[in-house]
Write a protein that holds these residues in place. Structure first.
Motif, short mmCIF file in Angstrom:
data_model
loop_
_atom_site.label_atom_id
_atom_site.label_comp_id
_atom_site.label_asym_id
_atom_site.label_seq_id
_atom_site.Cartn_x
_atom_site.Cartn_y
_atom_site.Cartn_z
N LYS A 324 -6.43 -8.04 -21.50
CA LYS A 324 -6.21 -8.00 -20.06
C LYS A 324 -6.16 -9.40 -19.49
CE LYS A 324 -7.81 -3.88 -18.00
NZ LYS A 324 -8.93 -3.31 -17.23
N GLY A 327 -3.01 -10.85 -19.68
CA GLY A 327 -1.97 -10.26 -18.85
C GLY A 327 -1.53 -8.86 -19.20
N SER A 328 -2.27 -8.15 -20.06
CA SER A 328 -1.92 -6.75 -20.31
C SER A 328 -2.20 -5.92 -19.07
CB SER A 328 -2.78 -6.18 -21.44
OG SER A 328 -2.18 -6.39 -22.64
N TYR A 329 -1.31 -4.97 -18.83
CA TYR A 329 -1.58 -4.05 -17.73
C TYR A 329 -2.60 -3.02 -18.18
CZ TYR A 329 2.70 -5.82 -15.63
OH TYR A 329 3.65 -6.62 -15.09
N GLU B 74 -4.19 -5.41 -9.13
CA GLU B 74 -4.53 -5.89 -10.45
C GLU B 74 -3.29 -6.21 -11.26
OE1 GLU B 74 -7.22 -3.67 -13.29
OE2 GLU B 74 -6.05 -5.00 -14.58
N LYS B 75 -2.27 -5.40 -11.06
CA LYS B 75 -1.05 -5.55 -11.81
C LYS B 75 -0.35 -6.88 -11.51
CE LYS B 75 2.64 -2.58 -13.23
NZ LYS B 75 3.08 -1.22 -13.43
N ALA B 78 -2.26 -9.65 -12.96
CA ALA B 78 -2.01 -9.76 -14.40
C ALA B 78 -0.73 -10.52 -14.66
CB ALA B 78 -1.94 -8.37 -15.03
N ASP B 79 0.31 -10.26 -13.84
CA ASP B 79 1.59 -10.96 -14.00
C ASP B 79 1.43 -12.47 -13.81
OD1 ASP B 79 3.02 -8.71 -14.59
OD2 ASP B 79 3.55 -8.30 -12.48
N ARG B 81 -1.33 -14.26 -13.92
CA ARG B 81 -2.25 -14.78 -14.90
C ARG B 81 -1.52 -15.07 -16.21
NH1 ARG B 81 -6.23 -10.76 -14.22
NH2 ARG B 81 -5.52 -9.67 -16.10
N ARG B 82 -0.72 -14.12 -16.61
CA ARG B 82 -0.02 -14.22 -17.88
C ARG B 82 0.82 -15.48 -17.96
NH1 ARG B 82 1.95 -8.79 -18.56
NH2 ARG B 82 3.48 -9.33 -17.00
N HIS B 110 2.55 -11.09 -24.92
CA HIS B 110 2.42 -10.49 -23.60
C HIS B 110 3.47 -11.02 -22.64
CE1 HIS B 110 -1.13 -8.02 -24.10
NE2 HIS B 110 -1.63 -8.96 -24.86
#
Ligand SMILES: Nc1ncnc2c1ncn2[C@@H]1O[C@H](COP(=O)(O)OP(=O)(O)OP(=O)(O)O)[C@@H](O)[C@H]1O
Ligand SMILES: [Mg+2]
Lengths: 795, 234
Positions: A324, A327-329, B74-75, B78-79, B81-82, B110
């Motif tokens: 996570k 970046g995992s959903y 959160e989604k 996450a984008d 952050r990645r 990822h």
């Protein structure tokens, strides 16, 4: 990306083989049991469904109210009923009568066979049930007397490659030797049918040859009706009482009712119906019970999966957090975990297939060949199992998936991980549920075993041991009974000889009209034709009066009845009362009362019984011997038989074996129930084992510290098993009332039953308790004995 | 790069309400090397989780690369952050079931980087951090220092612009600690923005600026003149 998931999955598996094994093994066992039971259930449900008109076919059932207030349902009805129904109700397209005949000797040329599957029927039977004619025409095949339609197996048996149509088969019945012309050959009838059709002769033969089978006087045929596509059987049902009233004399129909039983109910829902001619009786209770067990086993395996996965999540939480973080959903992780559990479930299914393959033949032979559906050429069945496995994976995986994927990456920073108290409550509830099911199943099994044991050891009312029987298929052999007995009694090992019936053999029944204590009554009774000394040979007991004897010539006008009959009619002293046989119109007087004995299984109530002295109709020779030197006695008897009846093949059996066979289905069901319950408990134990392994592993450090500060082995063992024991206790308290409720209902179905004593419940609770302790003990004691120094170094 | 306005973070457990960060204002520009110091429980880690988009603040605004991210789903977090953020932890947090190579490759997977390019990028970063020989080892087979270098490699393999480190030297001896600090310094020189939580004043001196937290308040911001001076940077 996907590959990376797979990698972690596989490396996770190889890193925790025991847990993976437990999950897969549980599911594999679950699917094996489930598949086997589903095959059985589908097979039971498939009965009679191959008939293309199945939903329009009904069997007529008669309800008889005896003067004593008891109601009996019988599947045999009056011969005039079928034509009358067809005449009166335009909605009825066709009606047919059917009679299954006792074993007869048939021959064609040199070929002689005893046939167990000879029946008589109207030709309209071919309109109602679905037959496939290989030769001959269904519309004319049974038109006139002395015609017979045989199946392909019989055709091969008698005629080999020769064309059977037009040939004559000789049938030796108790109304003489008759010759039937083969007018049709049918494909072997499907075995998942409540009727078996091997050789069908025209019913008109019986009507011509044999006085009953006509009119309203005697019930001796099974009646089937076929409704027209558009008509409603309900309208007919309402008109049935009036219909009976117009056809039957007033005093006859008063105690009678008839109703229509749908074809699809006959196989499974006929437990209460007497005098059936079904060749395989099913029971919806057994179907339900086994389905429930199938469900339980799978459910237990699912619980194992949920518990182990959530417990082991401590190990995987880091992976989830990191994924996570990178970046995992959340949703991807949920899919990943669900996918993983579906894969595990499918692996379980896949491994179960060879297991099913291996067990099925044994299972089927235990089931006495009841299963004829095979699964491997059945795409829908396999597809169904595949879907079930996916569903199981989904159900087992969904909670762990959300649980696992809910780990927050922020926790990585805190360095504190999934304190295993999370989900602990749910785990406890689920284990409790497993124990609950285990206690329930073990209790139910104990009750069943107790009941069956009771039935097996309860005296039947006669002595079935050391009683040999020889079938007497024809008149010649029956005429030789006096000579045979005389010769046999010369041997001191032979105690008593009589002609008579085997208790528990075919449905012989008749109707009598009597003057009961409360007025005239018409009663369906068991008819038993016996010879002299029958009661003595069987070691039955006389309650009043006496047995038939050669010294009392009037005995041909006398009968012996059983206690139940006397009670039903309200006769305080039955001796001398008159009984009129409906059909023949002859009147008999009661000469004796035999103490009740069980001619069928003890599951059945004892029906009223009338014994006639008629050695010429007795189908068996019964020989009571001493238990010593059985082989010598048998060969003596064989030689005697051969010297008296050189042209008759010698067949024999022992009554106890015969009765065991009668109990067959019930015994097999009982054994399977025990086996399946054990398997279910084993699956639950697997889960408990895995979970204990995990907790002790997790608590190894705590155990070390406790030991360092002075805890003893007992303390540690107690600490680790206390929780489980509490759960077992709670499960018992919840399972007992539920089980009591269901088992009480089950046991109601028996005429003779054990008390559901608290002891049974305590015992089964104790059993589960012991099993749980044993499951725990190895690891717990191991943990307790471990060197604390090792444990503390373990980081 | 980072702007915090009146940022507040409150943790609510059953009965207790902990104000982990109270009213923090902070600005971090691209290319900075910031050390966050403060006593235990002062909110350093909490601040890092918010900066790293692992958690949303209770109140206040957080602008990351010019975008208000304080209320993102959160989604979306996450984008962001990645693409942009790499993490280094005190306890390394490598996936034990994956090899060194696979651990480093993970963020690229990822991000959806094509396989050939992925290989190049991983090899390049392993080369740079001198762990190529260990590529097929599992984390347990490595020393702490080596593990932390793998973690750093993973944090930068996708050219993440912001590196967040929570006591990266906490589990290491001084020699390995030095080495990791040197690495971070080098990455900073190459253009990465580094925010590091540390207890050690020794290591804090690698940073250009120190932010001190006390009971959730930013109490002090110093330009450090330690190992590297501001002039050295320009
Ligand atoms: N998830 C949480 N739930 C409740 N309270 C929390 C949580 N995380 C942190 N806290 C509290 O917030 C405060 C700040 O914690 P934080 O971990 O940010 O401190 P820290 O400065 O990193 O300390 P340390 O130097 O010991 O790592 C502490 O009082 C802590 O108890
Ligand atoms: Mg901290």
């Amino acid at each position: 990306m996907f590959r990376s998931y797979l990698k972690t999955i596989f490396r996770n598996i190889s890193g925790s083989k025991v847990y993976f094994f437990i999950n897969v093994a549980g599911l594999c066992i679950g699917f094996t049991i489930f598949t086997l039971i589903m095959l059985y259930v589908l097979n039971e449900l498939s009965y009679d469904t191959f008939n293309t008109k199945a939903d329009r076919i009904y069997r007529v059932v008669e309800l008889q109210k005896s003067p004593g207030g008891q109601v009996q349902r019988v599947a045999i009805t009056m011969p005039a009923l079928a034509p009358a129904l067809k005449r009166e109700f335009p909605g009825i397209e066709s009606a047919a009568r059917f009679v299954l005949w006792p074993t007869v000797l048939c021959h064609y040329g040199e070929k002689r066979f005893y046939e167990h599957g000879l029946s008589f029927a109207d030709s309209s039977i071919f309109d109602i049930f679905t037959f496939h004619f290989v030769a001959g025409s269904p519309s004319t095949a049974l038109d006139s007397p002395y015609q017979i339609v045989i199946d392909q197996a019989a055709a091969r048996r008698y005629f080999g490659d020769v064309e059977p149509i037009g040939k004559f088969i000789t049938v030796e019945t108790d109304f003489g030797k008759n010759v039937f012309q083969v007018t049709g050959v049918i494909q072997d009838f499907p075995r998942n049918s409540h009727l078996s059709f091997e050789m069908i002769a025209s019913l008109s033969t019986l009507q011509k040859k044999y006085s009953p089978f006509i009119g309203w006087a005697v019930n001796d045929v099974v009646t089937y009706v076929l409704f027209r596509r558009e008509s409603k059987e309900k309208t007919v049902e309402g008109a049935l009482p009036a219909f009976l009233a117009t056809y039957l004399p007033v005093n006859l129909w008063k105690g009678l009712e008839i109703y229509l039983q749908p074809l699809k109910d006959i196989h499974l829902y006929s437990g209460q119906i007497l005098y059936q001619m079904n060749h395989n009786k099913g029971s919806i209770d057994t179907v339900r019970l086994f389905s429930l067990i199938a469900f339980f086993v799978i459910f237990l395996a699912c619980i194992n999966f949920i518990n182990l996965t959530t417990a082991r999540s401590v190990i995987r939480s880091r992976e989830v957090g990191i994924r996570k973080l990178l970046g995992s959903y959340h949703s991807h992780l949920v899919y990943q975990f669900i996918g993983e559990s579906i894969v595990i479930s499918l692996v379980g299914l896949l491994l179960s297939l060879p297991l099913v393959e291996a067990i099925l033949p044994t299972f089927n032979s235990v089931m006495q060949g009841r299963i004829i559906i095979s699964y491997n050429n059945q795409t829908p069945f396999l597809l169904g199992m595949f879907l079930v496995a996916v569903m199981v994976g989904l159900i087992a995986g969904i909670y762990p998936a959300f649980y696992l994927s809910s780990f927050r990456p922020a926790d990585l920073l805190k360095g504190r991980f999934a304190s295993s108290t999370r989900g602990l409550f749910l785990r406890k509830v689920l284990i409790g549920l497993q124990f609950l099911i285990a206690v329930g199943l073990v209790t139910a099994t104990c009750v069943v075993v107790g009941q069956m044991d009771y039935l097996n050891t309860k005296p039947l009312g006669f002595d079935e041991h050391d009683l040999m029987y020889i079938p007497l298929h024809d008149i010649q052999s029956r005429e030789r009974v006096p000579l045979l007995s005389e010769r046999m009694l010369e041997n001191p090992s032979v105690i008593s000889v009589s002609a008579g019936e085997l208790t528990g053999s075919g449905p012989t029944q008749g109707e009598v009209s009597v003057m009961g204590a409360n007025g005239p009554a018409r009663l369906m009774v068991r008819k038993s034709y016996v010879g002299y000394r029958y009661i003595k040979t069987m070691k039955m007991k006389i309650a009043r009066g006496g047995e038939f004897s050669r010294d009392t010539p009037s005995d041909s006008n006398s009968v012996v009845i059983n206690e139940t009959m006397a009670r039903l009619l309200g006769w305080a002293n039955p001796i001398g009362h008159k009984i009129k046989m409906i059909g023949t119109g002859r009147t008999f007087s009661v000469a004796g009362v035999v103490k009740d004995f069980n001619y069928f299984s003890l599951r059945n109530r004892i029906d009223p019984l009338v014994m006639w002295l008629d050695p010429g109709r007795c189908p068996y020779l019964l020989i009571r011997t001493t238990s010593k030197d059985r082989q010598a006695t048998i060969s003596f008897i064989r030689n005697t038989w051969r010297s008296v009846l050189p042209n008759h093949p010698f067949e024999f059996g022992f009554l106890s074996d015969y009765l065991n066979k009668q109990y067959g289905n019930e015994r097999e069901d009982e054994h399977l129930l025990i086996l399946f319950s054990l398997v279910a408990v084993f699956v639950a134990c697997l889960g408990l084992f895995g979970l204990t392994l995990h907790t002790t592993e997790q608590r190894i450090k705590e155990i070390g510290i406790r030991k360092v500060v002075g805890a003893s082995l007992t303390d540690i063992v107690l600490m680790l098993s206390k929780e489980t024991m509490k759960l077992v206790a709670v499960a018992c308290l919840l399972a007992w009332p539920v089980t009591y409720f269901f088992m009480d209902r089950w046991i109601e179905g028996f005429a003779y039953r054990i008390d559901l004593s608290p002891l049974i419940f305590l015992l089964s609770g104790f059993l589960v308790f012991v099993i749980a302790i044993l499951t725990l003990s190895f690891q717990v004691i191991n943990a307790g004995l471990s060197n604390p120094a090792d444990a503390l170094r373990y980081e | 790069m980072i702007r915090l306005y009146n940022l507040k973070k409150v943790y609510r457990t059953d009965q207790v309400e902990t104000i982990a960060i109270a009213n923090a204002n902070l600005r971090i520009d691209p290319g900075e090397f910031v050390a966050i110091t403060g006593p235990s429980g002062s909110g350093k880690t909490t601040l890092l989780t918010i900066l790293g988009l692992l958690d949303n603040p209770t109140e206040g605004q957080y602008y990351f690369l010019g975008e208000d991210v304080s209320k993102l789903s959160e989604k979306r977090r996450a984008d962001l952050r990645r693409k942009n953020i790499g993490f280094v932890f005190q306890n390394f947090n490598l996936i034990n079931q994956l090899t060194v190579y696979e651990n480093i490759e993970l963020p690229l997977l990822h991000m959806g980087v094509a396989s050939l390019q992925r290989k190049e990028m991983v090899m390049a970063v392993m080369d740079k951090l001198r762990i190529t020989t260990r590529r097929n080892h599992y984390p347990q087979q490595l020393s702490g220092g080596q593990q932390q270098r793998v973690a750093v490699a993973r944090a930068v393999v996708g050219n993440q612009r912001l590196i967040l480190a929570d006591e990266p030297t906490g589990n290491l001896d001084s020699r390995n600690g030095e080495e990791v600090m040197e690495l971070l310094g080098k990455l900073n020189e190459e253009g990465a923005t580094v925010v590091m939580v540390t207890h050690s004043t020794e290591y804090a001196r690698w940073a250009i600026r120190a932010v001190q937290l006390f009971d959730g308040h930013v109490t002090n911001e110093n330009i450090l003149e330690g190992m590297r001076s501001v002039s050295e940077l320009s």
